[in-house]
Design a protein around this motif. Structure first.
Motif, PDB file in Angstrom:
ATOM      1  N   ALA A  13       0.831  -1.204   0.000  1.00  0.00           N
ATOM      2  CA  ALA A  13       0.000   0.000   0.000  1.00  0.00           C
ATOM      3  C   ALA A  13       0.867   1.256   0.000  1.00  0.00           C
ATOM      4  CB  ALA A  13      -0.936  -0.002   1.208  1.00  0.00           C
ATOM      5  N   ASP A  14       1.943   1.250   0.770  1.00  0.00           N
ATOM      6  CA  ASP A  14       2.812   2.425   0.795  1.00  0.00           C
ATOM      7  C   ASP A  14       3.546   2.592  -0.532  1.00  0.00           C
ATOM      8  OD1 ASP A  14       1.993   3.147   3.324  1.00  0.00           O
ATOM      9  OD2 ASP A  14       3.783   2.390   4.339  1.00  0.00           O
ATOM     10  N   ARG A  15       3.932   1.502  -1.176  1.00  0.00           N
ATOM     11  CA  ARG A  15       4.548   1.603  -2.510  1.00  0.00           C
ATOM     12  C   ARG A  15       3.560   2.205  -3.504  1.00  0.00           C
ATOM     13  NH1 ARG A  15       6.455  -4.365  -2.007  1.00  0.00           N
ATOM     14  NH2 ARG A  15       8.359  -4.100  -0.790  1.00  0.00           N
ATOM     15  N   ALA A  16       2.313   1.764  -3.458  1.00  0.00           N
ATOM     16  CA  ALA A  16       1.293   2.315  -4.356  1.00  0.00           C
ATOM     17  C   ALA A  16       1.076   3.798  -4.078  1.00  0.00           C
ATOM     18  CB  ALA A  16      -0.018   1.550  -4.208  1.00  0.00           C
ATOM     19  N   PHE A  17       1.074   4.193  -2.823  1.00  0.00           N
ATOM     20  CA  PHE A  17       0.927   5.600  -2.435  1.00  0.00           C
ATOM     21  C   PHE A  17       2.070   6.440  -3.016  1.00  0.00           C
ATOM     22  CE2 PHE A  17       2.115   8.918   0.687  1.00  0.00           C
ATOM     23  CZ  PHE A  17       0.955   9.667   0.690  1.00  0.00           C
ATOM     24  N   ILE A  18       3.293   5.955  -2.873  1.00  0.00           N
ATOM     25  CA  ILE A  18       4.450   6.703  -3.381  1.00  0.00           C
ATOM     26  C   ILE A  18       4.400   6.791  -4.902  1.00  0.00           C
ATOM     27  CG2 ILE A  18       6.966   6.699  -3.560  1.00  0.00           C
ATOM     28  CD1 ILE A  18       6.982   5.403  -0.725  1.00  0.00           C
ATOM     29  N   ALA A  19       3.975   5.720  -5.547  1.00  0.00           N
ATOM     30  CA  ALA A  19       3.900   5.721  -7.012  1.00  0.00           C
ATOM     31  C   ALA A  19       2.718   6.534  -7.526  1.00  0.00           C
ATOM     32  CB  ALA A  19       3.805   4.282  -7.532  1.00  0.00           C
ATOM     33  N   ASP A  20       1.532   6.277  -6.985  1.00  0.00           N
ATOM     34  CA  ASP A  20       0.307   6.830  -7.565  1.00  0.00           C
ATOM     35  C   ASP A  20      -0.079   8.198  -7.012  1.00  0.00           C
ATOM     36  OD1 ASP A  20       0.220   4.420  -8.941  1.00  0.00           O
ATOM     37  OD2 ASP A  20      -1.163   3.503  -7.502  1.00  0.00           O
ATOM     38  N   VAL A  21       0.121   8.420  -5.728  1.00  0.00           N
ATOM     39  CA  VAL A  21      -0.283   9.699  -5.119  1.00  0.00           C
ATOM     40  C   VAL A  21       0.859  10.704  -5.170  1.00  0.00           C
ATOM     41  CG1 VAL A  21      -1.117  10.825  -3.017  1.00  0.00           C
ATOM     42  CG2 VAL A  21      -1.991   8.571  -3.648  1.00  0.00           C
ATOM     43  N   LEU A  22       2.048  10.277  -4.740  1.00  0.00           N
ATOM     44  CA  LEU A  22       3.183  11.194  -4.782  1.00  0.00           C
ATOM     45  C   LEU A  22       3.781  11.306  -6.181  1.00  0.00           C
ATOM     46  CD1 LEU A  22       5.003  10.332  -1.421  1.00  0.00           C
ATOM     47  CD2 LEU A  22       3.185  12.010  -1.859  1.00  0.00           C
ATOM     48  N   ALA A  40       3.399  16.652   8.540  1.00  0.00           N
ATOM     49  CA  ALA A  40       3.498  15.250   8.136  1.00  0.00           C
ATOM     50  C   ALA A  40       2.157  14.808   7.589  1.00  0.00           C
ATOM     51  CB  ALA A  40       3.909  14.360   9.314  1.00  0.00           C
ATOM     52  N   VAL A  41       2.188  13.782   6.742  1.00  0.00           N
ATOM     53  CA  VAL A  41       0.972  13.179   6.200  1.00  0.00           C
ATOM     54  C   VAL A  41       0.973  11.696   6.534  1.00  0.00           C
ATOM     55  CG1 VAL A  41       0.719  14.872   4.342  1.00  0.00           C
ATOM     56  CG2 VAL A  41       2.014  12.782   3.921  1.00  0.00           C
ATOM     57  N   ARG A  42      -0.211  11.095   6.457  1.00  0.00           N
ATOM     58  CA  ARG A  42      -0.384   9.679   6.780  1.00  0.00           C
ATOM     59  C   ARG A  42      -0.235   8.838   5.518  1.00  0.00           C
ATOM     60  NH1 ARG A  42      -0.247   8.260  11.389  1.00  0.00           N
ATOM     61  NH2 ARG A  42      -1.950   9.523  12.167  1.00  0.00           N
ATOM     62  N   MET A  43       0.614   7.838   5.594  1.00  0.00           N
ATOM     63  CA  MET A  43       0.750   6.865   4.512  1.00  0.00           C
ATOM     64  C   MET A  43      -0.297   5.771   4.740  1.00  0.00           C
ATOM     65  SD  MET A  43       4.905   6.748   4.198  1.00  0.00           S
ATOM     66  CE  MET A  43       4.892   5.630   2.805  1.00  0.00           C
ATOM     67  N   PRO A  44      -0.627   4.969   3.723  1.00  0.00           N
ATOM     68  CA  PRO A  44      -1.652   3.936   3.889  1.00  0.00           C
ATOM     69  C   PRO A  44      -1.365   2.959   5.022  1.00  0.00           C
ATOM     70  CG  PRO A  44      -1.215   4.257   1.572  1.00  0.00           C
ATOM     71  CD  PRO A  44      -0.185   5.073   2.331  1.00  0.00           C
ATOM     72  N   SER A  45      -0.098   2.706   5.322  1.00  0.00           N
ATOM     73  CA  SER A  45       0.249   1.783   6.406  1.00  0.00           C
ATOM     74  C   SER A  45      -0.031   2.372   7.779  1.00  0.00           C
ATOM     75  CB  SER A  45       1.739   1.428   6.330  1.00  0.00           C
ATOM     76  OG  SER A  45       2.522   2.592   6.589  1.00  0.00           O
ATOM     77  N   GLY A  46      -0.291   3.688   7.822  1.00  0.00           N
ATOM     78  CA  GLY A  46      -0.482   4.369   9.090  1.00  0.00           C
ATOM     79  C   GLY A  46       0.737   5.168   9.511  1.00  0.00           C
ATOM     80  N   ALA A  47       1.862   4.925   8.880  1.00  0.00           N
ATOM     81  CA  ALA A  47       3.087   5.647   9.208  1.00  0.00           C
ATOM     82  C   ALA A  47       2.987   7.109   8.783  1.00  0.00           C
ATOM     83  CB  ALA A  47       4.288   5.000   8.520  1.00  0.00           C
ATOM     84  N   GLU A  48       3.692   7.955   9.500  1.00  0.00           N
ATOM     85  CA  GLU A  48       3.763   9.362   9.130  1.00  0.00           C
ATOM     86  C   GLU A  48       4.920   9.581   8.165  1.00  0.00           C
ATOM     87  OE1 GLU A  48       2.092  12.243  12.599  1.00  0.00           O
ATOM     88  OE2 GLU A  48       4.221  11.759  12.644  1.00  0.00           O
ATOM     89  N   LEU A  49       4.700  10.474   7.203  1.00  0.00           N
ATOM     90  CA  LEU A  49       5.736  10.894   6.274  1.00  0.00           C
ATOM     91  C   LEU A  49       5.926  12.397   6.470  1.00  0.00           C
ATOM     92  CD1 LEU A  49       7.660  10.329   3.918  1.00  0.00           C
ATOM     93  CD2 LEU A  49       5.724  10.707   2.372  1.00  0.00           C
ATOM     94  N   PRO A  50       7.024  12.818   7.104  1.00  0.00           N
ATOM     95  CA  PRO A  50       7.237  14.246   7.342  1.00  0.00           C
ATOM     96  C   PRO A  50       7.506  15.010   6.043  1.00  0.00           C
ATOM     97  CG  PRO A  50       8.579  12.917   8.837  1.00  0.00           C
ATOM     98  CD  PRO A  50       8.032  11.999   7.785  1.00  0.00           C
ATOM     99  N   LEU A  51       6.945  16.190   5.964  1.00  0.00           N
ATOM    100  CA  LEU A  51       7.149  17.110   4.844  1.00  0.00           C
ATOM    101  C   LEU A  51       7.769  18.383   5.392  1.00  0.00           C
ATOM    102  CD1 LEU A  51       3.695  16.769   3.050  1.00  0.00           C
ATOM    103  CD2 LEU A  51       5.756  15.395   2.706  1.00  0.00           C
ATOM    104  N   TYR A  52       8.617  19.000   4.597  1.00  0.00           N
ATOM    105  CA  TYR A  52       9.454  20.074   5.105  1.00  0.00           C
ATOM    106  C   TYR A  52       9.710  21.103   4.011  1.00  0.00           C
ATOM    107  CZ  TYR A  52      14.238  21.642   6.474  1.00  0.00           C
ATOM    108  OH  TYR A  52      15.374  22.336   6.764  1.00  0.00           O
ATOM    109  N   GLN A  53       9.422  22.355   4.298  1.00  0.00           N
ATOM    110  CA  GLN A  53       9.754  23.463   3.398  1.00  0.00           C
ATOM    111  C   GLN A  53      10.898  24.237   4.048  1.00  0.00           C
ATOM    112  OE1 GLN A  53       6.539  26.126   2.264  1.00  0.00           O
ATOM    113  NE2 GLN A  53       7.984  27.751   1.770  1.00  0.00           N
ATOM    114  N   PRO A  54      12.128  24.044   3.558  1.00  0.00           N
ATOM    115  CA  PRO A  54      13.257  24.709   4.203  1.00  0.00           C
ATOM    116  C   PRO A  54      13.223  26.215   3.996  1.00  0.00           C
ATOM    117  CG  PRO A  54      13.988  23.566   2.234  1.00  0.00           C
ATOM    118  CD  PRO A  54      12.540  23.228   2.427  1.00  0.00           C
TER     119      PRO A  54
END
Length: 116
Positions: free
Chosen positions: A16-25, A94-108
């Motif tokens: 699910a997280d691979r699909a999220f990275i491929a299809d959503v991101l 941060a956003v939620r990945m399908p697995s439930g893990a958080e993915l931090p996002l950062y604007q330097p």
């Protein structure tokens, strides 16, 4: 000397997280075999921070316009898990990945090294 860096994210639901990275991101990828996707990342940089605790590693996706990225992800149904914080060095959430893990996002807001 080095040709790149390989980042590994451990997941409770890797497919699910691979699909999220491929299809959503929308990250381009290769299939290393049997659906094992390896993604091309944007340019990267590494920082070393001091700690009094055990060593650890973190992975953040950087963006130039955090508000625009969050709007696009919200339109795709992605949940934001942390309020945007304004730090002296950047904007963080941060956003939620399908697995439930958080993915931090950062604007330097500091000079970046990834385009050197």
């Amino acid at each position: 000397m080095f040709s790149g860096a390989h980042v590994i994210l451990y997941s409770q639901d890797a497919e699910a997280d691979r699909a999220f990275i491929a299809d959503v991101l929308g990250f381009p990828h290769v299939d290393a075999g049997h659906g094992w996707l390896i993604f091309k990342l944007p340019p990267a940089e590494v920082a070393v921070h001091p700690t009094d605790g055990p060593p650890q590693h973190e992975f953040y996706l950087m963006c130039d316009d955090l508000d625009a990225v969050l709007a696009d992800l919200a339109a795709a149904g992605v949940e934001t898990t942390r309020q945007v914080t304004e730090e002296r060095w950047g904007r963080l959430t941060a956003v939620r990945m399908p697995s439930g893990a958080e993915l931090p996002l950062y604007q330097p807001l500091h000079p970046v090294a990834h385009s050197l």
